[in-house]
Write an enzyme that holds these catalytic residues in place. Structure first.
Site, PDB file in Angstrom:
ATOM      1  N   ARG A  67      -5.866  -8.655  -9.502  1.00  0.00           N
ATOM      2  CA  ARG A  67      -6.454  -9.973  -9.773  1.00  0.00           C
ATOM      3  C   ARG A  67      -7.932  -9.805 -10.079  1.00  0.00           C
ATOM      4  NH1 ARG A  67      -9.468 -10.012  -5.075  1.00  0.00           N
ATOM      5  NH2 ARG A  67      -8.422  -9.114  -3.279  1.00  0.00           N
ATOM      6  N   HIS A 110     -14.511  -5.932   8.007  1.00  0.00           N
ATOM      7  CA  HIS A 110     -13.745  -5.390   6.877  1.00  0.00           C
ATOM      8  C   HIS A 110     -13.798  -6.282   5.646  1.00  0.00           C
ATOM      9  CE1 HIS A 110     -12.213  -2.199   9.320  1.00  0.00           C
ATOM     10  NE2 HIS A 110     -11.729  -3.049  10.188  1.00  0.00           N
ATOM     11  N   GLU A 116      -3.139   7.004   8.584  1.00  0.00           N
ATOM     12  CA  GLU A 116      -4.056   7.734   7.699  1.00  0.00           C
ATOM     13  C   GLU A 116      -5.126   8.430   8.508  1.00  0.00           C
ATOM     14  OE1 GLU A 116      -5.945   5.126   4.908  1.00  0.00           O
ATOM     15  OE2 GLU A 116      -4.194   5.091   3.589  1.00  0.00           O
ATOM     16  N   LYS A 172       0.829  -1.201   0.000  1.00  0.00           N
ATOM     17  CA  LYS A 172       0.000   0.000   0.000  1.00  0.00           C
ATOM     18  C   LYS A 172       0.869   1.259   0.000  1.00  0.00           C
ATOM     19  CE  LYS A 172      -3.570  -2.135   2.906  1.00  0.00           C
ATOM     20  NZ  LYS A 172      -4.381  -2.855   1.950  1.00  0.00           N
TER      21      LYS A 172
HETATM   22  P1  ADP Z   1      -7.256  -4.457   3.181  1.00  0.00           P
HETATM   23  O1  ADP Z   1      -6.223  -4.573   2.122  1.00  0.00           O
HETATM   24  O2  ADP Z   1      -6.817  -5.010   4.496  1.00  0.00           O
HETATM   25  O3  ADP Z   1      -8.591  -4.947   2.733  1.00  0.00           O
HETATM   26  P2  ADP Z   1      -8.017  -1.713   2.560  1.00  0.00           P
HETATM   27  O4  ADP Z   1      -7.061  -0.590   2.508  1.00  0.00           O
HETATM   28  O5  ADP Z   1      -8.512  -2.235   1.264  1.00  0.00           O
HETATM   29  O6  ADP Z   1      -7.403  -2.892   3.455  1.00  0.00           O
HETATM   30  O7  ADP Z   1      -9.238  -1.283   3.448  1.00  0.00           O
HETATM   31  C1  ADP Z   1     -10.229  -2.194   3.816  1.00  0.00           C
HETATM   32  C2  ADP Z   1     -11.463  -1.441   4.268  1.00  0.00           C
HETATM   33  O8  ADP Z   1     -11.140  -0.610   5.374  1.00  0.00           O
HETATM   34  C3  ADP Z   1     -12.036  -0.515   3.217  1.00  0.00           C
HETATM   35  O9  ADP Z   1     -13.028  -1.143   2.458  1.00  0.00           O
HETATM   36  C4  ADP Z   1     -12.603   0.613   4.031  1.00  0.00           C
HETATM   37  O10 ADP Z   1     -13.914   0.228   4.397  1.00  0.00           O
HETATM   38  C5  ADP Z   1     -11.772   0.640   5.276  1.00  0.00           C
HETATM   39  N1  ADP Z   1     -10.764   1.730   5.223  1.00  0.00           N
HETATM   40  C6  ADP Z   1      -9.551   1.723   4.664  1.00  0.00           C
HETATM   41  N2  ADP Z   1      -8.916   2.900   4.825  1.00  0.00           N
HETATM   42  C7  ADP Z   1      -9.754   3.692   5.523  1.00  0.00           C
HETATM   43  C8  ADP Z   1      -9.685   5.027   6.044  1.00  0.00           C
HETATM   44  N3  ADP Z   1      -8.608   5.786   5.874  1.00  0.00           N
HETATM   45  N4  ADP Z   1     -10.740   5.496   6.731  1.00  0.00           N
HETATM   46  C9  ADP Z   1     -11.831   4.738   6.922  1.00  0.00           C
HETATM   47  N5  ADP Z   1     -11.948   3.491   6.476  1.00  0.00           N
HETATM   48  C10 ADP Z   1     -10.924   2.967   5.786  1.00  0.00           C
END
Ligand code: ADP
Length: 672
Positions: free
Chosen positions: A294, A237, A202, A118
């Site tokens: 993917r 999540h 973040e 990321k």
């Molecule tokens: P992972 O790779 O573990 O799935 P992601 O970055 O895709 O992590 O985030 C998963 C979920 O977490 C997202 O769908 C969103 O709902 C939540 N999320 C991610 N970043 C944030 C953020 N900065 N603020 C609020 N929710 C977030």
């Protein structure tokens, strides 16, 4: 252009089946690989060839690059599709596949690497001007510095693992006091899960929506996006319900997100299928999250809004070196309607979605529904399949489409209601509750919808009625499969013909957390039963008709005249009933027939075949014990059938002249 004759599918379950189907349609042979736990699985049987690659544990089977490549070599496969999960985003795997001279159906190893972390992906987004969630990718090493960073963003903040996936290593921090502990626990979790403890800090976006863009790129430099999927309905999540289009986007936002997705992918020469994930904040502004390199679980949602599109086919064509078959303008014009996907998981929504395992006793949708072009079922299981403990809990996906979102949702509710999935607990009823929620129907959703807006399960009163009806259905299905009255006819015959006082036949069931339900019934003949049920907070009495009965598929007519198709399955002492969208599981207590028990409804039965000569009473008549109810000729002798006790004639299923079978109920006297 590369030729592709045989495809090895390095995955399992529904996605392995889904990929195999497209391959077969394209005239490509398929090879499944499977672990010991999956030796009887549907996806193994449906592939042209299959290779056992190791024990149940994914680490020793589906994650073993060497064994998978060996299987490819031995079967002469010339390509590998990784599906999703397992090795799908493992750049080493993609590289090893190519090094073995095989085609990898996915992006290049370099692209997977570039997007895998990321931290790197976010840096890239910043460089090319794609908006990201404000944050820091280099965390201060001391608490003071960390707190200063968090204050710059403004609490609450989110810690996430750079190498993360599946929500692992994520922590929301609301104030400085929790910061230090959150950093060390997130780091530990990330190290354990990904071998990389790098964290990002973040701004935590409150009540965000998750909206992602599907992209496709060929190896000739063309990239297109296939619009969005809204994936805000998540638990832990993880996505549960996805749809397209998103109700959160206006056309300008949709175009902007599509452009940003393309900009990002173009920056690294991305090829094949990929998904660019964004969160939308309360203002509706989008911020880049990550790229999934993917095919996604929810890709059928996109296929649902592009008639005739098959993303797996496009993936294969791109990997073979073909050019994209459509331009962005084609796609803009072709998109139509709405689609919704529900992930059916073997899990217990009432116990924090704890994964379940075991045997599927029933997996069934009515033919009439399966024949609808608007319904698509992607299932890894069928009746009799085992759900192993070792893998993801998702067992099937249902996808519906329609001209509008409302149509697609209504159709999904119809499909999920009609689905009988029994033997293993699933989230079927939970999904129905989400879909029926007024906020969901309005499109007013965010990623916390499930935690914050789902009310507790079924109202008890409604539940009790469903329970009582389920118990009756189980009893009457059981009755249909047993030789009628075989259990007690001999003993009656021995005692000779006399006036009987025969108590109801009874079945007693136990229901987890709900206590017991007792069903007493008397067979009135011609499919009618006088029934009395006690359980839940009440009783039900009346005549229930078994209008049709075919190996557990019943049509029951309830006392109110409502005829209901009812599906009953049993496995040992477990009974599973599905009717009107409700699934009920009952455990049968040992059966007994208590002839001496006081019973509310007593039947007079013919212990042997005979002919009714005359009926002396009428329905609803009050009788005293010993009153003659009717006369019957049996074994060439005339007998009087007398009331076993005082009461009201509540059922009188015979008429003068009727020929009755041994065991047939002649009358029922409800005690007064
Ligand atoms: P992972 O790779 O573990 O799935 P992601 O970055 O895709 O992590 O985030 C998963 C979920 O977490 C997202 O769908 C969103 O709902 C939540 N999320 C991610 N970043 C944030 C953020 N900065 N603020 C609020 N929710 C977030």
């Amino acid at each position: 252009m590369r030729t592709l004759r045989k495809l090895l599918i390095a995955n399992r379950g529904e996605i392995a089946l889904r990929i195999a189907r497209t391959a077969a349609r394209m005239g490509i042979g398929t090879v499944a690989v499977f672990s010991d736990a999956d030796e009887d699985a549907l996806f193994v049987r449906r592939a042209d060839e299959a290779v056992r690659i190791g024990p149940a544990s994914a680490r020793d089977s589906y994650l073993r690059i060497d064994r998978i490549l060996d299987a490819a070599r031995r079967t002469g496969a010339d390509a590998v599709h990784p599906g999703f999960g397992f090795l799908a985003e493992n750049a080493d795997f993609a590289e090893a596949v190519e090094a073995a001279g095989l085609l990898f159906i996915g992006p290049s190893a370099a692209a997977i690497r570039a997007m895998g972390l990321k931290r790197e992906a976010k840096a890239l987004a910043l460089r090319v001007g794609v908006p990201v969630v404000p944050g820091f990718s280099d965390l201060a090493s001391d608490l003071e510095g960390l707190d200063a960073q968090a204050r710059t963003l403004g609490y609450p903040v989110l810690l996430k693992a750079s190498a993360g996936g599946g929500g692992k290593g994520m922590r929301v921090v609301h104030r400085a006091a929790g910061l230090e502990e959150a950093v060390s626990s997130a780091r530990r979790e990330a190290e354990a899960a990904f071998g990389d403890g790098t964290l990002l800090l973040e701004k935590y976006i409150e009540g965000p929506r998750h909206v992602e863009i599907q992209v496709l790129g060929d190896t000739h430099g063309h990239l297109v996006h296939l619009f969005e999927r809204e994936c805000s309905i998540q638990r832990r999540h993880q996505k549960l319900i996805e749809e397209s289009p998103s109700t959160a986007l206006d056309d300008a936002r949709r175009q902007a997100m599509g452009r940003d997705a393309i900009t990002l992918c173009a920056a690294i020469g991305y090829t094949n299928a990929g998904t660019v994930e964004f969160v939308l904040d309360a203002n509706g502004d989008h911020h880049f999250l990550e790229v999934n390199t993917r095919l996604q679980v929810e890709h059928p949602v996109t296929e649902g809004v592009f008639e005739g599109l098959d993303l797996v086919e496009e993936q294969i064509r791109i990997a073979r070196g073909e050019r994209l078959r459509f331009t962005q303008a084609d796609l803009d014009a072709r998109r139509s309607g709405a689609a919704v996907e529900c992930r059916l998981c073997a899990e217990d929504p009432d116990s924090e979605f704890l994964p379940q395992s075991g045997r599927i006793i029933d997996f069934h949708l009515p033919e009439a529904l399966l024949a609808q072009e608007w319904l698509r079922v992607e299932s890894g299981v069928e009746t009799g399949s085992d759900v192993p403990v070792h893998y993801d809990s998702m067992i099937a996906k249902l996808i519906t489409r329609g001209p509008t979102r409302q149509d697609a949702i209504a159709r999904m509710i119809r499909a999920l209601s009609s689905l009988s999935v029994q033997g293993v607990l699933t989230n079927r009823a939970f999904l129905l509750r989400v879909l029926s929620h007024p906020d969901y129907q309005r499109g007013d959703i965010d990623t916390h919808f499930i935690e914050t807006r789902m009310p507790p399960a079924v109202e008890p009163a409604e539940g009790d009625e469903i329970l009582r009806r389920a118990a009756v259905a189980a009893a009457l299905a059981g009755h249909a499969t047993r030789a009628p009255h075989a259990a007690w006819l001999p003993s009656l015959a021995v005692s000779g013909y006399r006036n009987h006082r025969v108590a109801d036949e009874r079945m007693e069931f136990e229901v987890p957390d709900r206590g017991t339900v007792q069903v007493g019934y008397v067979d009135l003949g011609r499919g009618a039963f006088r029934v009395r049920v006690e359980g839940g907070a009440g009783t039900m009495t009346g005549t229930v008709r078994r209008v049709a009965s075919d190996a557990g598929d019943l049509v029951l007519e309830w006392p109110d005249g409502h005829r209901v198709p009812t599906r009953v399955r049993s496995d040992g002492d477990a009974w599973y009933v599905h009717a009107l969208g409700h699934s009920t599981r009952l455990r049968e207590r040992p059966r007994f027939l208590d002839r001496d028990a006081d019973s509310a409804a007593d039947g007079c039965v013919a212990p042997m075949p005979g002919k009714i000569l005359a009926v002396r009473v009428a329905l609803g008549q009050t009788v005293a014990a010993g009153d003659t109810l009717m006369t019957i000729e049996a074994m060439k002798m005339e007998h009087a059938v007398k009331a076993p006790h005082a009461g009201v004639v509540s059922a009188l299923p015979v008429r003068a002249g009727d020929q009755v079978a041994g065991g047939a109920t002649l009358a029922v006297i409800d005690a007064t």
